[in-house]
Write a protein that holds these residues in place. Structure first.
Motif, PDB file in Angstrom:
ATOM      1  N   TYR A 111       0.833  -1.202   0.000  1.00 27.16           N
ATOM      2  CA  TYR A 111       0.000   0.000   0.000  1.00 27.16           C
ATOM      3  C   TYR A 111       0.866   1.250   0.000  1.00 27.16           C
ATOM      4  CZ  TYR A 111      -4.243   2.573   0.877  1.00 27.16           C
ATOM      5  OH  TYR A 111      -5.302   3.405   0.761  1.00 27.16           O
TER       6      TYR A 111
ATOM      7  N   LEU B  80      -4.561   0.878  -5.858  1.00 20.85           N
ATOM      8  CA  LEU B  80      -4.627   1.181  -4.424  1.00 20.85           C
ATOM      9  C   LEU B  80      -5.862   0.549  -3.806  1.00 20.85           C
ATOM     10  CD1 LEU B  80      -3.534   4.845  -3.805  1.00 20.85           C
ATOM     11  CD2 LEU B  80      -2.464   2.736  -3.110  1.00 20.85           C
ATOM     12  N   ALA B  82      -7.389  -2.142  -4.876  1.00 23.86           N
ATOM     13  CA  ALA B  82      -7.159  -3.588  -4.777  1.00 23.86           C
ATOM     14  C   ALA B  82      -6.267  -3.899  -3.573  1.00 23.86           C
ATOM     15  CB  ALA B  82      -6.518  -4.096  -6.061  1.00 23.86           C
ATOM     16  N   PHE B  83      -5.207  -3.103  -3.386  1.00 22.63           N
ATOM     17  CA  PHE B  83      -4.328  -3.306  -2.233  1.00 22.63           C
ATOM     18  C   PHE B  83      -5.120  -3.137  -0.935  1.00 22.63           C
ATOM     19  CE2 PHE B  83      -0.145  -1.984  -4.477  1.00 22.63           C
ATOM     20  CZ  PHE B  83      -0.106  -3.221  -5.055  1.00 22.63           C
ATOM     21  N   ALA B  84      -5.982  -2.127  -0.918  1.00 23.01           N
ATOM     22  CA  ALA B  84      -6.739  -1.859   0.308  1.00 23.01           C
ATOM     23  C   ALA B  84      -7.673  -3.020   0.621  1.00 23.01           C
ATOM     24  CB  ALA B  84      -7.529  -0.564   0.153  1.00 23.01           C
TER      25      ALA B  84
ATOM     26  N   LEU C 146      -2.722  -8.452 -11.697  1.00 24.65           N
ATOM     27  CA  LEU C 146      -3.411  -8.516 -10.411  1.00 24.65           C
ATOM     28  C   LEU C 146      -4.620  -9.449 -10.484  1.00 24.65           C
ATOM     29  CD1 LEU C 146      -2.912  -7.123  -7.747  1.00 24.65           C
ATOM     30  CD2 LEU C 146      -4.612  -5.436  -8.370  1.00 24.65           C
ATOM     31  N   PHE C 162       1.021  -9.620  -6.725  1.00 23.98           N
ATOM     32  CA  PHE C 162       1.244  -8.401  -5.956  1.00 23.98           C
ATOM     33  C   PHE C 162       2.651  -7.861  -6.157  1.00 23.98           C
ATOM     34  CE2 PHE C 162      -2.734  -8.395  -4.419  1.00 23.98           C
ATOM     35  CZ  PHE C 162      -2.936  -7.473  -3.436  1.00 23.98           C
TER      36      PHE C 162
END
Lengths: 168, 176, 413
Positions: A111, B80, B82-84, C146, C162
């Motif tokens: 992140y 972001l 997707a990461f979250a 992804l 990732f």
């Protein structure tokens, strides 16, 4: 103040162009090479501007760029054998049986990289039009640009010092 | 073209036809964001919505804005998100209902808001496009010049904001 | 000799046949993009053959030589084999993400072909924002990685997905900044313009050797390194090290879906080489491209020679370099390439506003590039020397050092 228009009308073509278009539509094709002219094409494309027609190419190409790989995959799907079994359809984790859920929680590191990326992406994006205009900028504008970049450099140095750029 | 209930609609030109398709795609994708039960699928639909919005910018002949939309929103914000999703464990297994017990009230307010927007859109005297915009590189150069002359204060404040984002990112996302 | 004119001629002819304007344009654009896309997909057969031949020569092997002359048909046979393979969907995969991902990976790369200028006037479209278009559509490939990682229901695939995203995001910044230096110098984001500017007229004859890479070698090298990372080639291919690890985010794919990822990867390397050639190595410019009839043909020839040359260089690096660790890779992007590019851009921005003739500015930019690269090389060398000593110390067992010191003093026995 122009007369208020309905939404549909705002993207309609101009009256001037309309009349020219009508004239071309009744164009008697005596000279068979007339249809090869740029003018002829322009007034037959329903008022597409030059830029929109460029992006229309992109649209057509994106359609084909999806359709062709899909057709290749579908063809492979029908040409290949279909004999699914328990072990073949199991997920491959180097021969070890899978334990637990796949979608495990990830570290905040990703992140952080994403956030830093967004900032620099936006910075570069704002610099592009300035770079295009750069030849005609005055000194004040140049200093403003350099100040803008230096602000970001401070941010980068701060992150560096705080160890945010280390990959653990 | 005559629709039922006596509504008269002009036959769309080809450009309008393509525009309607793009707008429909955007709207349907936006709906899918809200309706999808799987959070990751919502994120994918959101990406499609971003593309649709970029398409609408292209129709406004604002190509720089369109490419910025794709670069920032599809390239960075979608990542972001997707990461979250991956960071918050409870959200990953998805299958949550898109409705909660306040859906009735919220849909009423959404409808009212939409009606208000519609009334506003119809009442606004939209400037009709005078001369067609000559969209070439000079326009982008003009945009860049405006950034550092007319809107220089806003531009530097933006730089400050990005700096704050960099500082805040460290505070927010440090592993401990 | 411009493709826009070709399209005008064709659509005019179709309209003469009685088609409405939009249909004629759609057909002509369809034909044009069909040719481009098929060129992209079929040229991969050649690219894979080049790769296998080049790498096998480096490894003292012969490489494919049975199917067809020089093994040229080997990749065709491989493609046919992949076509007849079973299409396996893993247990509990996320069907939407899993099936959409290979299509997106390929179409995102194929779309980049639209703006590549192959020869004078021969390109899909000459967008005003082509330089940004390339970067923006690169994000589709990131999304595809992804989605593949998520959709496969495989821990390794997800982890690799990732990490690939982190890698591609990190190296996108130096790539964009390297493109920015070109835009800053030329004042244009249009590939057509950028290539035109790189001509060099001597006595009215276009030598076509005014390549921007000569003016700014630093930006060229950074672009090349980041394009290696963006194409996931060695030294940056640690996420799909075929010989050591499982294949990365596309581990669960088979048959044509796997082929799509493979295709996207090779084509992406080629297109990044093509973009690099367009920006820094003059595109189709070369001696004699200004000539009336053979000029465009010569231009196409120069462009192809340059792009395939860069492609072979990429494969050369792939065949000879070791892989680096992920922490080294991320540090290299953020701590070396990004500060280096920001420094170069600032210096170049100042030089371009000096009250001197343009030629002197170019010389100054060249000197600045070389100087900054030299400083970076010096700092890196110093850092690596210290790093070497540090790692050596941490790997040597303490007791052994002690024992050796004792033996030196001769009291061991």
């Amino acid at each position: 103040m122009a007369k208020p228009l309905r939404f549909c009308e705002t993207i309609d073509m101009q009256p001037r162009e309309k009349t020219r278009l009508q004239r071309v539509q009744t164009f008697p094709i005596r000279n068979r090479y007339a249809i090869l002219s740029r003018e002829f094409v322009k007034f037959h494309t329903n008022g597409f501007s030059a830029m929109l027609s460029q992006y229309f190419f992109i649209l057509v190409m994106s359609g084909l760029a999806v359709v062709l790989p899909v057709s290749a995959i579908v063809m492979g799907h029908f040409l290949g054998p279909r004999r699914p079994d328990e072990i073949k359809n199991d997920i491959y984790e180097s021969g070890v049986e899978t334990i637990g859920e796949t979608w495990v929680q990830f570290r905040a590191q990703y992140y952080l990289i994403g956030l830093v990326f967004v900032v620099f992406d936006v910075e570069a994006l704002f610099l592009f039009p300035i770079a295009v205009a750069y030849q005609q900028l005055e000194m004040f504008a140049v200093f403003a640009t350099i100040f803008f970049v230096l602000l970001l450099v401070i941010g980068l140095l701060y992150d560096w010092r705080k160890g945010a750029l280390e990959w653990q | 073209m005559q629709l039922p209930l006596g509504v008269e609609v002009p036959i769309p030109t080809f450009e309008q036809f393509v525009f309607i398709q793009v707008a429909l795609l955007t709207a349907v994708a936006a709906l899918a964001v809200v309706m999808s039960r799987n959070l990751f699928h919502s994120a994918l639909a959101l990406t499609l919505t971003f593309f649709g919005v970029a398409g609408i910018y292209v129709f406004l002949e604002a190509e720089f804005l369109a490419v910025s939309q794709v670069l920032v929103y599809v390239g960075a914000i979608a990542m972001l998100i997707a990461f979250a999703i991956m960071l918050t464990r409870s959200m990953m297994y998805g299958r949550t209902s898109p409705l909660n017990n306040q859906w009735g009230k919220s849909s009423l307010f959404a409808l009212l808001f939409f009606m208000g927007l519609l009334a506003f859109a119809r009442a606004t005297p939209w400037p009709s496009a005078g001369e067609p915009v000559v969209a070439d590189e000079a326009l982008i150069a003009e945009l860049g010049r405006e950034f550092v002359t007319t809107y220089v204060v806003a531009f530097e404040v933006l730089g400050l904001l990005l700096l704050l984002a960099l500082v805040g990112a460290v505070m927010l996302a440090r592993d401990r | 000799m411009q493709i826009t004119q070709w399209s005008d001629v064709l659509s005019g002819w179709l309209m003469g046949m009685g088609l409405p304007g939009w249909a004629a344009i759609a057909i002509v654009y369809g034909v044009g993009s069909f040719i481009l896309i098929n060129y992209g997909m079929l040229s991969v057969l050649l690219l894979i053959w080049i790769t296998r031949k080049a790498i096998s020569r480096m490894q003292d092997r012969i490489g494919p030589n049975r199917v067809g002359k020089y093994g040229l048909l080997q990749t065709v046979a491989d493609a046919a084999k992949l076509l007849s393979k079973e299409d396996i969907t893993p247990y509990q995969a996320d069907k939407i993400a899993y099936n959409l991902s290979p299509v997106l990976a390929v179409s995102g790369v194929l779309m980049l072909l639209a703006v590549v200028p192959f020869a004078p006037g021969l390109s899909g479209v000459d967008l005003n924002i082509a330089a940004l278009y390339i970067v923006a559509l690169g994000s589709i490939g990131i999304m595809a990685a992804l989605m593949a990682g998520w959709g496969s229901n495989n821990k390794y695939a997800l982890l690799a997905g990732f990490r690939v995203v982190a890698q591609l995001l990190s190296y996108e910044i130096p790539l964009v900044l390297a493109i920015l230096t070109v835009v800053l110098l030329t004042g244009s984001m249009r590939f057509g313009n950028i290539v035109e500017i790189q001509s060099l007229h001597v006595a009215g004859f276009n030598l076509g050797l005014g390549w921007l890479g000569i003016v700014m070698p630093g930006a060229l090298i950074v672009f090349f390194i980041s394009s290696l990372a963006e194409a996931e080639l060695t030294p940056f291919d640690l996420l799909e090290a075929e010989s050591e690890l499982i294949a990365g985010f596309h581990i669960e794919y088979s048959g044509m879906k796997f082929a799509m990822f493979f295709l996207a990867q090779f084509l992406n390397a080629w297109i990044l080489a093509a973009v690099g050639v367009t920006l820094f190595l003059g595109g189709w410019q070369g001696p004699g491209v200004g000539l009336p009839v053979i000029g465009p043909l010569l231009g196409l020839g120069y462009f192809m020679i340059k792009v395939y040359g860069i492609y072979v260089l990429q494969q050369w690096i792939r065949g000879t370099f070791p892989r680096i660790r992920i922490d080294q890779m991320m540090s290299f992007a953020w701590k070396v390439l990004v500060p280096l590019m920001i420094g170069l851009i600032l210096i170049q921005a100042i030089i371009q506003k000096l009250p001197t003739p343009v030629a002197i500015q170019y010389v100054l930019i060249f000197i600045a590039n070389v100087g900054v690269m030299a400083v970076v090389a010096y700092v890196l060398q110093k850092y690596f020397r210290e790093e070497q000593i540090r790692t050596k110390r941490s790997f040597e067992p303490k007791s052994l050092i002690g024992a050796m010191q004792v033996s030196d003093e001769g009291t061991m026995y």
